[in-house]
Design a protein around this motif. Structure first.
Motif, PDB file in Angstrom:
ATOM      1  N   ASP A  21       0.877  -1.004  -0.071  1.00 38.06           N
ATOM      2  CA  ASP A  21       0.072  -0.099  -0.005  1.00 38.06           C
ATOM      3  C   ASP A  21       0.812   1.304  -0.066  1.00 38.06           C
ATOM      4  O   ASP A  21       1.689   1.359   0.906  1.00 38.06           O
ATOM      5  CB  ASP A  21      -0.895   0.004   1.232  1.00 38.06           C
ATOM      6  N   THR A  76       0.265   4.126   0.387  1.00 35.63           N
ATOM      7  CA  THR A  76       0.015   5.298   1.255  1.00 35.63           C
ATOM      8  C   THR A  76       0.582   5.226   2.430  1.00 35.63           C
ATOM      9  O   THR A  76       0.576   6.238   3.470  1.00 35.63           O
ATOM     10  CB  THR A  76      -1.598   5.359   1.595  1.00 35.63           C
ATOM     11  N   HIS A  77       1.305   4.205   2.917  1.00 32.24           N
ATOM     12  CA  HIS A  77       2.183   4.071   4.125  1.00 32.24           C
ATOM     13  C   HIS A  77       3.505   4.169   3.685  1.00 32.24           C
ATOM     14  O   HIS A  77       4.680   3.328   3.602  1.00 32.24           O
ATOM     15  CB  HIS A  77       2.064   2.764   4.570  1.00 32.24           C
TER      16      HIS A  77
END
Length: 90
Positions: free
Chosen positions: A47, A49-50
């Motif tokens: 992911d 977004t991390h």
């Protein structure tokens, strides 16, 4: 898919052909290449977004496979190694 992308697709899909390629790597003393492909495929599926987690994963891959002093160093061109080292800092 030919080339590297075909191998990465093999890693992602798993199955009998994946197991056969893993066995081939073991028998030809290049299991670190198989492990690298697995870790790279997992990294690509992360992911995005991390960012901190993604950076830590990249650093682990770099430490384990890409540095000249890595315990499971893969055979890559010096120019590629140098290029990848530039990403070890933010």
């Amino acid at each position: 898919m030919p080339g590297v992308e075909g191998v990465l697709a093999l890693v992602r899909e798993g199955g009998d052909m994946s197991k056969r390629f893993e066995h081939y790597c073991k028998m030809n003393l290049c299991l670190e290449s198989w492990d690298f492909l697995i870790d790279r495929a997992l990294y690509e599926m992360m992911d995005t977004t991390h960012a901190d987690e993604q950076f830590m994963a990249f650093t682990m891959i770099s430490d384990r496979y890409l540095l000249a002093t890595s315990p499971d160093e893969v055979n890559i061109a010096g120019a590629t190694r140098k290029h990848m080292a530039a990403f070890r800092t933010r």
